[in-house]
Design an enzyme around this catalytic site. Structure first.
Site, PDB file in Angstrom:
ATOM      1  N   PHE A   1       0.809  -1.223   0.000  1.00  0.00           N
ATOM      2  CA  PHE A   1       0.000   0.000   0.000  1.00  0.00           C
ATOM      3  C   PHE A   1       0.842   1.273   0.000  1.00  0.00           C
ATOM      4  CE2 PHE A   1       0.917  -0.093   4.571  1.00  0.00           C
ATOM      5  CZ  PHE A   1       1.093   1.264   4.833  1.00  0.00           C
TER       6      PHE A   1
ATOM      7  N   LYS B   1      -1.201  -7.382  -9.048  1.00  0.00           N
ATOM      8  CA  LYS B   1      -2.160  -7.435  -7.928  1.00  0.00           C
ATOM      9  C   LYS B   1      -1.723  -6.343  -6.978  1.00  0.00           C
ATOM     10  CE  LYS B   1      -3.185  -8.376  -4.201  1.00  0.00           C
ATOM     11  NZ  LYS B   1      -3.606  -7.315  -3.239  1.00  0.00           N
TER      12      LYS B   1
ATOM     13  N   GLU C   1      -4.923  -3.721  -1.959  1.00  0.00           N
ATOM     14  CA  GLU C   1      -6.379  -3.505  -1.929  1.00  0.00           C
ATOM     15  C   GLU C   1      -6.724  -2.236  -1.136  1.00  0.00           C
ATOM     16  OE1 GLU C   1      -4.575  -5.669  -0.404  1.00  0.00           O
ATOM     17  OE2 GLU C   1      -5.393  -6.258   1.553  1.00  0.00           O
TER      18      GLU C   1
ATOM     19  N   SER D   1       5.504  -6.895   3.278  1.00  0.00           N
ATOM     20  CA  SER D   1       6.073  -7.182   4.595  1.00  0.00           C
ATOM     21  C   SER D   1       6.860  -8.510   4.567  1.00  0.00           C
ATOM     22  CB  SER D   1       4.944  -7.272   5.625  1.00  0.00           C
ATOM     23  OG  SER D   1       4.039  -8.282   5.242  1.00  0.00           O
TER      24      SER D   1
ATOM     25  N   CYS E   1       9.558   1.825   3.354  1.00  0.00           N
ATOM     26  CA  CYS E   1      10.477   0.733   3.675  1.00  0.00           C
ATOM     27  C   CYS E   1      11.895   1.259   3.827  1.00  0.00           C
ATOM     28  CB  CYS E   1      10.440  -0.324   2.594  1.00  0.00           C
ATOM     29  SG  CYS E   1      11.077   0.300   1.056  1.00  0.00           S
TER      30      CYS E   1
ATOM     31  N   GLU F   1       9.206  -4.040  13.055  1.00  0.00           N
ATOM     32  CA  GLU F   1       9.045  -2.942  12.090  1.00  0.00           C
ATOM     33  C   GLU F   1       7.730  -2.252  12.459  1.00  0.00           C
ATOM     34  OE1 GLU F   1       7.911  -3.886   8.028  1.00  0.00           O
ATOM     35  OE2 GLU F   1       8.980  -2.131   7.295  1.00  0.00           O
TER      36      GLU F   1
HETATM   37  P1  NAD Z   1       1.683  -6.580   3.022  1.00  0.00           P
HETATM   38  O1  NAD Z   1       2.741  -7.600   3.056  1.00  0.00           O
HETATM   39  O2  NAD Z   1       0.599  -6.635   4.039  1.00  0.00           O
HETATM   40  O3  NAD Z   1       0.932  -6.608   1.590  1.00  0.00           O
HETATM   41  C1  NAD Z   1       1.648  -6.590   0.384  1.00  0.00           C
HETATM   42  C2  NAD Z   1       0.817  -7.275  -0.697  1.00  0.00           C
HETATM   43  O4  NAD Z   1       0.617  -8.646  -0.327  1.00  0.00           O
HETATM   44  C3  NAD Z   1      -0.559  -6.674  -0.879  1.00  0.00           C
HETATM   45  O5  NAD Z   1      -0.885  -6.671  -2.243  1.00  0.00           O
HETATM   46  C4  NAD Z   1      -1.467  -7.607  -0.085  1.00  0.00           C
HETATM   47  O6  NAD Z   1      -2.779  -7.682  -0.610  1.00  0.00           O
HETATM   48  C5  NAD Z   1      -0.779  -8.957  -0.229  1.00  0.00           C
HETATM   49  N1  NAD Z   1      -0.947  -9.798   0.948  1.00  0.00           N
HETATM   50  C6  NAD Z   1      -1.113  -9.414   2.240  1.00  0.00           C
HETATM   51  N2  NAD Z   1      -1.208 -10.494   3.050  1.00  0.00           N
HETATM   52  C7  NAD Z   1      -1.088 -11.582   2.254  1.00  0.00           C
HETATM   53  C8  NAD Z   1      -1.102 -12.996   2.506  1.00  0.00           C
HETATM   54  N3  NAD Z   1      -1.240 -13.483   3.737  1.00  0.00           N
HETATM   55  N4  NAD Z   1      -0.931 -13.819   1.458  1.00  0.00           N
HETATM   56  C9  NAD Z   1      -0.790 -13.348   0.206  1.00  0.00           C
HETATM   57  N5  NAD Z   1      -0.776 -12.021  -0.081  1.00  0.00           N
HETATM   58  C10 NAD Z   1      -0.927 -11.145   0.924  1.00  0.00           C
HETATM   59  O7  NAD Z   1       2.409  -5.155   3.043  1.00  0.00           O
HETATM   60  P2  NAD Z   1       1.756  -3.719   3.159  1.00  0.00           P
HETATM   61  O8  NAD Z   1       1.237  -3.523   4.543  1.00  0.00           O
HETATM   62  O9  NAD Z   1       0.866  -3.454   2.020  1.00  0.00           O
HETATM   63  O10 NAD Z   1       3.064  -2.808   2.929  1.00  0.00           O
HETATM   64  C11 NAD Z   1       3.936  -2.469   3.968  1.00  0.00           C
HETATM   65  C12 NAD Z   1       5.104  -3.422   4.053  1.00  0.00           C
HETATM   66  O11 NAD Z   1       5.792  -3.448   2.797  1.00  0.00           O
HETATM   67  C13 NAD Z   1       6.154  -2.993   5.055  1.00  0.00           C
HETATM   68  O12 NAD Z   1       6.610  -4.137   5.734  1.00  0.00           O
HETATM   69  C14 NAD Z   1       7.258  -2.387   4.214  1.00  0.00           C
HETATM   70  O13 NAD Z   1       8.544  -2.404   4.786  1.00  0.00           O
HETATM   71  C15 NAD Z   1       7.187  -3.251   3.021  1.00  0.00           C
HETATM   72  N6  NAD Z   1       7.797  -2.607   1.862  1.00  0.00           N
HETATM   73  C16 NAD Z   1       9.023  -3.054   1.473  1.00  0.00           C
HETATM   74  C17 NAD Z   1       9.665  -2.440   0.424  1.00  0.00           C
HETATM   75  C18 NAD Z   1      11.014  -2.900  -0.020  1.00  0.00           C
HETATM   76  O14 NAD Z   1      11.461  -2.434  -1.043  1.00  0.00           O
HETATM   77  N7  NAD Z   1      11.677  -3.792   0.672  1.00  0.00           N
HETATM   78  C19 NAD Z   1       9.050  -1.373  -0.255  1.00  0.00           C
HETATM   79  C20 NAD Z   1       7.783  -0.963   0.153  1.00  0.00           C
HETATM   80  C21 NAD Z   1       7.167  -1.601   1.224  1.00  0.00           C
END
Ligand code: NAD
Length: 499
Positions: A149, A173, A176, A226, A281, A382
Site C-alpha cells: 500500500f 495485484k 487492496e 512485509s 520501507c 518494524e
Molecule cells: P503486506 O505484506 O501486508 O501486503 C503486500 C501485498 O501482499 C498486498 O498486495 C497484499 O494484498 C498482499 N498480501 C497481504 N497479506 C497476504 C497474505 N497473507 N498472502 C498473500 N498475499 C498477501 O504489506 P503492506 O502492509 O501493504 O506494505 C507495507 C510493508 O511493505 C512494510 O513491511 C514495508 O517495509 C514493506 N515494503 C518493502 C519495500 C522494499 O522495497 N523492501 C518497499 C515498500 C514496502
C-alpha cells in the site's frame, strides 16, 4: 459509491466473485470506494489474457515496445498531479510526497525507454574455425507483480515498465487499500498504444495472490511487502518452479558518529523517520548515536520533530499525513504506549494527537523514544509509523554490531566527517543500500534496489541491470557457417574442445 474494477484485456472488467473490500480516505476515516476482490477464476482470466497477448508482444520489435514506453512516459508526466491526487486520497500522504513517488516511478520508465541498449546482447566471433557465439536475452512470458500500500504508483512502476519493455506480459495485484493509482496507470498504458492484454490488473487479497503463485502460466513473480508475506511468496512461488524476487520489511538504522555535523544529522533523521508518516520501507526507524554527542543529537531531533505540521495530505501546509488504516494507527500507538514499561525513555508521545474537524482520521503524532533496549518490541519490530527509536553506543564497533545483529538489512546510513570510518561502514555493514551522509539511499533507476537478509528473498534486486536480468533469461547461440571449400569434418565422437 465508486467501485474500482479489475483491468483485463485492455479494459475495466467488473468483478464477479461477489467479494469486495473498502477503500478509506485516511484523513477522514470515511469509506469512499469499494474494490472488487478477484476469485481464482478471475485471476485465471487475467493470466489467459496475458498469455494470449504474449504471443505477439513477446516477439514485437524493440522499436514498437520503446515507442509505447516513450508515449507512456509523456502521458505520465502530463498526469503527475492527477495520479498524486489519487494517491493522497487513498493513502493519505501529502501532495509533495505523492508527486515525489510519481517522479521516482517515472525514472524506471526512463530506463525502459532505453531498453534497446540493455538488450543488445554479446557476440564473440571466430571462437573456433568459422564459429561465432552470441549471448542473447529473451522474455520469460507472463510475469506477476504483487505490491504494497505504501507506494501505490511507484512500486508497480519498479516492475512493469521493465517487464513490458523486455517483452513480457504482466498481471499486477496491487494493494487492496489504495488500488486507484494502478488502474489509472493501466489507462495511460492503453492510451500510449500498449496492445490489449499485455498489462492486466486483478484486485483482491490472498485468494488472488495465491492463485498467481501457483498458476502454471505465470513464469515469474515480483513481490514487495512485509517480511512474513515475502517469505510466503518466495517459498510458495519457488515451490511452483517460478523465478521470484520478494522484497520484505525493514528496520533501517542511521549511525551517527560523534564527529558528524549534528544539525545536518538531526535534519536528516527527522526527515527520514517521519516523512510519509514513517510508512516507507526506507524510513530511518532507528538512530544509533555513538559517544558523548548522543544527548545533543537527541535534543536536536526532538526540537525539530516537535515542529512538524500534521494534517490532511490535501492541505499544502501539511508535512505529514495520517496512517493508512485505523487498525494500523492503533498498532503503531501500542508501541509507544508500551515503551516505558519495556525500558525506553519516551521523549515525544504522539498517541493523543488528532486534527480538529477530522477526528475520525487515522491520526498519530510524532513519537521519539530514547535509550531503547534492543530486546524491546519498539526496537525489534518494524513499526511502520512515525516512531523513531534511539539507541546509544560507546564506539563505532558497538554501533555496527547493533546494526548487523538486526534480522533486516534493507537500507542504512552513516553520518560522519571521517572518510575512513565511512569507507569501513560501506564494506562492513550488512545491508543492501548504504547512505553516507544520505539518510534515504534509494538508488536511482539505473542502479538496482534491494536489501539483504529478511528484507529480500531471492537473488535479484529490482530495476537497474538486476531488473532486466530478472525479466529475461539467457540463451547462448553457437553458429558455424561452413565455407564451401572446407573439407568434410567427418564423424568425431570427442567432446568439442573449441580448437
Ligand atoms: P503486506 O505484506 O501486508 O501486503 C503486500 C501485498 O501482499 C498486498 O498486495 C497484499 O494484498 C498482499 N498480501 C497481504 N497479506 C497476504 C497474505 N497473507 N498472502 C498473500 N498475499 C498477501 O504489506 P503492506 O502492509 O501493504 O506494505 C507495507 C510493508 O511493505 C512494510 O513491511 C514495508 O517495509 C514493506 N515494503 C518493502 C519495500 C522494499 O522495497 N523492501 C518497499 C515498500 C514496502
Amino acid at each position: 459509491m465508486k467501485t474500482v474494477h479489475h483491468w483485463i484485456g485492455g479494459k475495466s472488467v467488473e468483478g464477479t466473485s461477489g467479494r469486495s473490500g473498502p477503500v478509506t480516505d485516511p484523513a477522514t476515516g470515511a469509506v469512499t470506494t469499494r474494490v472488487d476482490f478477484a476469485s481464482a477464476d478471475e485471476v485465471d482470466t487475467a493470466v489467459a489474457a496475458a498469455r494470449s497477448a504474449y504471443a505477439t508482444w513477446g516477439t514485437s520489435s524493440l522499436a514498437q515496445r520503446t515507442s509505447v514506453m516513450f508515449r507512456f512516459r509523456a502521458l505520465l508526466d502530463e498526469h503527475r498531479e492527477e495520479i498524486a491526487a489519487l494517491i493522497t486520497a487513498e493513502h493519505g500522504k501529502v501532495r509533495s510526497d505523492a508527486l515525489g513517488e510519481v517522479a521516482r516511478g517515472l525514472e524506471i520508465v526512463d530506463l525502459a525507454c532505453g531498453i534497446t541498449t540493455q538488450l543488445k546482447g554479446e557476440l564473440s566471433t571466430e571462437v573456433s574455425g568459422r564459429v561465432d557465439v552470441a549471448s542473447i536475452r529473451q522474455p520469460l512470458g507472463v510475469v506477476a507483480g504483487i505490491t504494497p500500500f505504501n507506494f501505490p504508483a511507484m512500486v508497480p512502476m519498479w516492475m512493469f515498465p521493465l517487464a513490458l519493455a523486455c517483452g513480457n506480459t504482466f498481471v499486477l495485484k496491487p494493494s487492496e487499500k489504495d488500488p486507484s493509482a494502478s488502474v489509472r496507470l493501466a489507462g495511460l498504458l492503453a492510451e500510449a498504444g500498449l496492445p490489449d492484454g499485455v498489462f492486466n490488473i486483478v484486485h483482491g487479497d490472498r485468494v488472488a495472490v495465491d492463485r498467481l503463485l501457483e498458476h502454471p502460466d505465470v513464469a515469474a513473480v515480483s513481490f514487495v511487502g512485509s517480511t512474513p508475506v515475502a517469505r510466503h511468496i518466495h517459498r510458495t512461488a519457488t515451490g511452483h518452479g517460478k523465478r521470484v524476487q520478494a522484497l520484505g520489511g525493514a528496520k533501517n538504522h542511521m549511525l551517527v558518529l560523534p564527529d558528524a555535523d549534528l544539525d545536518a544529522a538531526a535534519d536528516a533523521a527527522v526527515s527520514a523517520a517521519y516523512g510519509s508518516a514513517g510508512e516507507r520501507c526506507m524510513a530511518i526507524s532507528a538512530v544509533v548515536a555513538v559517544g558523548a554527542s548522543g544527548d545533543a543529537l537527541v535534543a536536536k531531533i526532538k526540537e525539530r520533530a516537535a515542529r512538524v505540521t500534521i494534517g490532511p495530505g490535501t492541505d499544502p501546509a501539511s508535512e505529514m499525513g495520517p496512517l493508512i488504516t485505523r487498525a494500523h494507527r492503533d498498532k503503531v500507538a501500542s508501541y509507544v504506549t508500551g515503551a516505558a514499561a519495556q525500558g525506553s525513555e519516551v521523549l515525544l508521545d504522539g498517541t493523543g494527537f488528532t486534527v480538529e474537524g477530522h477526528e475520525e482520521g487515522h491520526w498519530i503524532g510524532l513519537s521519539l523514544l530514547d535509550k531503547v533496549p534492543t530486546d524491546s518490541d519498539a526496537y525489534r519490530d518494524e513499526i511502520f509509523g512515525p516512531v523513531l527509536v534511539v539507541l546509544r553506543a560507546e564506539t563505532y564497533d558497538e554501533g555496527l554490531a547493533i546494526i548487523n545483529a538486526s534480522p533486516y538489512g534493507n537500507g542504512t546510513a552513516i553520518f560522519t566527517r571521517d572518510g575512513g570510518a565511512a569507507r569501513r561502514f560501506q564494506l562492513e555493514v550488512e545491508a543492501g543500500m548504504v547512505g553516507v551522509n544520505v539518510p534515504i539511499p534509494v538508488p536511482v533507476g539505473y542502479h538496482s534496489f534491494g536489501g539483504w537478509k529478511d528484507s529480500l528473498f531471492g537473488d535479484h534486486h529490482v530495476y537497474g541491470n538486476d531488473g532486466v536480468h530478472f525479466y529475461t533469461r539467457g540463451k547462448v547461440v553457437t553458429t558455424r557457417w561452413p565455407d564451401p571449400a572446407d573439407a568434410p569434418t567427418g564423424v568425431d565422437l570427442g567432446f568439442p574442445s573449441g580448437h
